[in-house]
Design a protein around this motif. Structure first.
Motif, PDB file in Angstrom:
ATOM      1  N   ASN A   1      76.176 -41.949  76.851  1.00  0.00           N
ATOM      2  CA  ASN A   1      75.650 -42.989  77.742  1.00  0.00           C
ATOM      3  C   ASN A   1      74.490 -43.702  77.060  1.00  0.00           C
ATOM      4  N   GLU A   2      74.844 -44.457  76.028  1.00  0.00           N
ATOM      5  CA  GLU A   2      73.843 -45.093  75.176  1.00  0.00           C
ATOM      6  C   GLU A   2      74.197 -46.551  74.953  1.00  0.00           C
ATOM      7  N   GLY A   3      73.513 -47.180  74.009  1.00  0.00           N
ATOM      8  CA  GLY A   3      73.685 -48.604  73.775  1.00  0.00           C
ATOM      9  C   GLY A   3      75.022 -48.951  73.135  1.00  0.00           C
ATOM     10  N   ILE A   4      75.311 -50.237  73.133  1.00  0.00           N
ATOM     11  CA  ILE A   4      76.526 -50.777  72.530  1.00  0.00           C
ATOM     12  C   ILE A   4      76.119 -51.692  71.377  1.00  0.00           C
ATOM     13  N   SER A   5      76.780 -51.548  70.245  1.00  0.00           N
ATOM     14  CA  SER A   5      76.485 -52.392  69.090  1.00  0.00           C
ATOM     15  C   SER A   5      77.744 -52.495  68.243  1.00  0.00           C
ATOM     16  N   THR A   6      77.624 -53.110  67.092  1.00  0.00           N
ATOM     17  CA  THR A   6      78.775 -53.218  66.188  1.00  0.00           C
ATOM     18  C   THR A   6      79.196 -51.852  65.651  1.00  0.00           C
ATOM     19  N   GLN A   7      78.322 -50.826  65.786  1.00  0.00           N
ATOM     20  CA  GLN A   7      78.648 -49.493  65.302  1.00  0.00           C
ATOM     21  C   GLN A   7      78.727 -48.453  66.416  1.00  0.00           C
ATOM     22  N   HIS A   8      78.480 -48.856  67.664  1.00  0.00           N
ATOM     23  CA  HIS A   8      78.424 -47.891  68.760  1.00  0.00           C
ATOM     24  C   HIS A   8      79.248 -48.383  69.948  1.00  0.00           C
TER      25      HIS A   8
ATOM     26  N   ASP B   1      88.357 -52.720  56.556  1.00  0.00           N
ATOM     27  CA  ASP B   1      87.438 -53.845  56.327  1.00  0.00           C
ATOM     28  C   ASP B   1      87.128 -54.580  57.640  1.00  0.00           C
ATOM     29  N   SER B   2      86.822 -53.802  58.682  1.00  0.00           N
ATOM     30  CA  SER B   2      86.494 -54.361  59.998  1.00  0.00           C
ATOM     31  C   SER B   2      84.985 -54.352  60.191  1.00  0.00           C
ATOM     32  N   ALA B   3      84.438 -55.479  60.634  1.00  0.00           N
ATOM     33  CA  ALA B   3      82.978 -55.615  60.734  1.00  0.00           C
ATOM     34  C   ALA B   3      82.402 -54.919  61.955  1.00  0.00           C
ATOM     35  N   SER B   4      83.177 -54.787  63.021  1.00  0.00           N
ATOM     36  CA  SER B   4      82.664 -54.243  64.279  1.00  0.00           C
ATOM     37  C   SER B   4      83.537 -53.093  64.757  1.00  0.00           C
ATOM     38  N   ILE B   5      82.902 -52.121  65.410  1.00  0.00           N
ATOM     39  CA  ILE B   5      83.654 -50.998  65.965  1.00  0.00           C
ATOM     40  C   ILE B   5      84.636 -51.479  67.030  1.00  0.00           C
ATOM     41  N   ARG B   6      84.331 -52.602  67.681  1.00  0.00           N
ATOM     42  CA  ARG B   6      85.241 -53.136  68.695  1.00  0.00           C
ATOM     43  C   ARG B   6      86.550 -53.621  68.080  1.00  0.00           C
ATOM     44  N   ASP B   7      86.530 -53.901  66.789  1.00  0.00           N
ATOM     45  CA  ASP B   7      87.751 -54.351  66.119  1.00  0.00           C
ATOM     46  C   ASP B   7      88.728 -53.217  65.862  1.00  0.00           C
ATOM     47  N   VAL B   8      88.279 -51.965  66.016  1.00  0.00           N
ATOM     48  CA  VAL B   8      89.167 -50.831  65.732  1.00  0.00           C
ATOM     49  C   VAL B   8      89.381 -49.957  66.968  1.00  0.00           C
ATOM     50  N   ILE B   9      88.862 -50.370  68.128  1.00  0.00           N
ATOM     51  CA  ILE B   9      89.112 -49.699  69.395  1.00  0.00           C
ATOM     52  C   ILE B   9      89.934 -50.649  70.244  1.00  0.00           C
ATOM     53  N   LEU B  10      91.075 -50.196  70.714  1.00  0.00           N
ATOM     54  CA  LEU B  10      91.987 -51.109  71.407  1.00  0.00           C
ATOM     55  C   LEU B  10      91.332 -51.756  72.621  1.00  0.00           C
TER      56      LEU B  10
ATOM     57  N   PRO C   1      87.671 -51.773  73.912  1.00  0.00           N
ATOM     58  CA  PRO C   1      86.254 -51.402  73.898  1.00  0.00           C
ATOM     59  C   PRO C   1      85.574 -51.733  75.222  1.00  0.00           C
ATOM     60  N   GLN C   2      84.475 -51.024  75.488  1.00  0.00           N
ATOM     61  CA  GLN C   2      83.697 -51.306  76.689  1.00  0.00           C
ATOM     62  C   GLN C   2      82.976 -52.642  76.537  1.00  0.00           C
ATOM     63  N   LEU C   3      83.010 -53.449  77.623  1.00  0.00           N
ATOM     64  CA  LEU C   3      82.375 -54.765  77.623  1.00  0.00           C
ATOM     65  C   LEU C   3      81.555 -54.914  78.893  1.00  0.00           C
ATOM     66  N   ARG C   4      80.673 -55.889  78.872  1.00  0.00           N
ATOM     67  CA  ARG C   4      79.910 -56.183  80.077  1.00  0.00           C
ATOM     68  C   ARG C   4      80.834 -56.711  81.157  1.00  0.00           C
ATOM     69  N   HIS C   5      80.386 -56.602  82.423  1.00  0.00           N
ATOM     70  CA  HIS C   5      81.188 -57.078  83.540  1.00  0.00           C
ATOM     71  C   HIS C   5      81.534 -58.548  83.344  1.00  0.00           C
ATOM     72  N   GLU C   6      82.782 -58.879  83.584  1.00  0.00           N
ATOM     73  CA  GLU C   6      83.261 -60.226  83.288  1.00  0.00           C
ATOM     74  C   GLU C   6      82.677 -61.271  84.243  1.00  0.00           C
ATOM     75  N   GLY C   7      82.355 -60.880  85.468  1.00  0.00           N
ATOM     76  CA  GLY C   7      81.781 -61.827  86.421  1.00  0.00           C
ATOM     77  C   GLY C   7      82.850 -62.534  87.239  1.00  0.00           C
ATOM     78  N   PRO C   8      82.437 -63.195  88.325  1.00  0.00           N
ATOM     79  CA  PRO C   8      83.409 -63.787  89.238  1.00  0.00           C
ATOM     80  C   PRO C   8      84.231 -64.919  88.656  1.00  0.00           C
ATOM     81  N   SER C   9      83.731 -65.553  87.597  1.00  0.00           N
ATOM     82  CA  SER C   9      84.459 -66.707  87.048  1.00  0.00           C
ATOM     83  C   SER C   9      85.258 -66.335  85.814  1.00  0.00           C
ATOM     84  N   GLY C  10      85.285 -65.010  85.450  1.00  0.00           N
ATOM     85  CA  GLY C  10      85.981 -64.621  84.225  1.00  0.00           C
ATOM     86  C   GLY C  10      87.473 -64.483  84.421  1.00  0.00           C
TER      87      GLY C  10
END
Length: 501
Positions: A257-264, A481-490, A492-501
């Protein structure tokens, strides 16, 4: 564009009308009654080299299924590009050759629809291998249009949210995840051949142990107790070593339960393995062999390029002690490393290194290392002999008991693996746990909790053991050769999309 706007748009309503037209005609637009007999890739592998004359003598009907990716209509004929998981092929349709139902299906087909086609093979005037359609069937009507190939999914977050479209429209993305699967298979094969046994340990644990991290908490109603999503499988795998599984591994999903980044990412995949009667030095040799094998299997050589930097995996790799790395690479004066903590803190502050929440010397040193040393470790490098205060589960070094027999492996400026000779002395382990409990009482939410059941297991006798954890996601990043961890996780966790997403 919101879901509501999409559903009100012209293309969506046009596809809805076609869907209803099919249903009104008694045609099932979501049929289960079709079985292809070949994958497109199989057809191409066998017949791509055949010339037109040879194909003309081939008296075989091929049945394929896939998604319609393009169509070109020329009056009485149409060309359809059909894609399945193995590849793409062109289909030639003469409308007069179709029966009434099939002509209606052709009229109602849109890009993105799933369809079945059957017929023989030939080459067009341009030399393209093509199926001459003898019949066709709609298998699944797509109500939403696919994004344009070149202009649709440039927004990175949209690609992650709608990974299904990302996979469909970007072949490189598909290849990355196919490579990920291959990497995990190679990891398994390597350890299996070395005599390790694959196991599964609990993902919900009464005590979140095995790492210093903040856990996710859930509640079990029947037991009426809080449980924690595992931050690591370590203490359970060690229990198995106590139980006689002397070489054991798990490819496991962890949650922090920690931060999100290109490596986390809050959930991530680790490979952890434990080897009785081995030391952290044995694990260094095993890790060199494992990763060099991976690179050779995937790239056919002992090197790769990651984000423009050449990385060589030929053995042996560099090794440097933790405090030497701080001095020689990080530029920390040796007298500060051995002197008063307050002077070290002041120096770190002058270098712009944030130390909020780091109340102990070991955590201060670790933060300085992360900031000043880690980014410079591009070639595979083992950093060894960490301070005991930041290694609560590691065995003390016999000659320097303030240090532990531990290494972390760094490649391309990031940690890839963490390993150590395990602490098997239950009395020493209890003292370390008590020290960690003091840190928790002082506000360190990542300090390791005391685990009485694990101590009881150690009191039954654990053989000399070495254990290691390798971050699978970061390893896949490196090997693809992927720059972000999100590129290798089908997904990934993202912020809430919101009502207009």
């Amino acid at each position: 564009m919101s879901a509501e706007e999409t559903k009100d748009s012209g293309p969506f309503q046009d596809r809805r009308r076609k869907l209803q037209r099919l249903r009104d005609s008694g045609i099932d637009p979501y049929s289960q009654e079709y079985r292809p007999d070949r994958e497109i890739g199989e057809i191409r592998a066998e017949f791509d080299t055949w010339d037109a004359e040879s194909l003309g003598k081939l008296d075989t009907t091929f049945s394929i299924a896939g998604r319609l990716m393009a169509r070109r209509d020329f009056g009485k004929v149409a060309f359809l590009d059909v894609l399945d998981r193995s590849g793409k092929i062109q289909c030639f349709v003469q409308k007069a050759q179709l029966n009434e139902e099939e002509r209606l299906i052709l009229q109602c087909l849109d890009i993105g629809d799933h369809m079945g086609v059957w017929g023989g093979l030939f080459r067009t005037r341009t030399g393209e291998l093509t199926i001459r359609a003898e019949g066709l069937k709609i298998l699944s009507k797509a109500l939403r249009p696919l994004p344009e190939k070149w202009h649709g999914l440039r927004d990175v977050e949209a690609r992650y949210r709608q990974r299904y479209l990302d996979l469909l429209m970007n072949p490189d993305v598909r290849r990355t995840f196919e490579t990920r699967t291959r990497i995990i298979r190679i990891l398994r094969d390597f350890l299996d051949q070395k005599g390790f046994l694959e196991v599964e340990t609990p993902m919900m644990q009464p005590i979140p142990g095995g790492a210093e991290a903040r856990p996710f908490v859930t509640h079990h109603n029947a037991l009426d107790r809080d449980l924690y999503l595992r931050i690591a499988p370590e203490l359970y795998l060690k229990r198995l070593v106590v139980g006689g599984f002397e070489k054991v591994y798990e490819i496991n999903r962890n949650f922090r339960n920690e931060g999100i980044s290109t490596q986390h990412n809050p959930e991530f995949t680790m490979l952890e393995f434990y080897w009785a009667y081995a030391t952290f030095e044995d694990l260094m040799e095993l890790t060199e062999e494992l990763l060099e094998t991976l690179v050779q299997e995937l790239h056919g050589r002992s090197s790769l390029t990651y984000q423009g930097t050449q990385v060589e995996f030929s053995r042996p790799w560099s090794r440097i002690r933790f405090f030497d790395a701080l001095e020689q690479i990080g530029g920390v004066p040796r007298n500060l490393l051995e002197g008063e903590e307050e002077r070290l803190r002041k120096w770190a502050h002058q270098k712009g290194i944030p130390l909020e929440g780091r109340k102990r010397r070991g955590k201060v040193l670790a933060k300085i290392f992360d900031t000043l040393v880690e980014p410079h470790l591009q070639s595979p490098t083992f950093v060894t002999h960490y301070p005991v205060e930041i290694s609560p589960l590691s065995r003390r070094n016999l000659r320097e008991p303030q240090l532990v027999d531990r290494f972390e492996l760094f490649i391309a400026g990031r940690e890839i693996a963490n390993a150590f000779t395990e602490l098997t002395d239950p009395d020493d382990q209890r003292e370390r746990f008590l020290e960690q409990r003091t840190l928790r009482e002082e506000g360190d939410e990542e300090a390791h909790p005391l685990d009485e059941d694990f101590l009881r297991a150690l009191e039954h006798g654990m053989p000399p053991t070495a254990g290691e954890g390798i971050g699978v996601d970061r390893l896949v990043m490196l090997l693809t050769d992927s720059a972000s961890i999100r590129d290798v996780i089908l997904f990934p966790q993202l912020r809430h999309e919101g009502p207009s997403g």
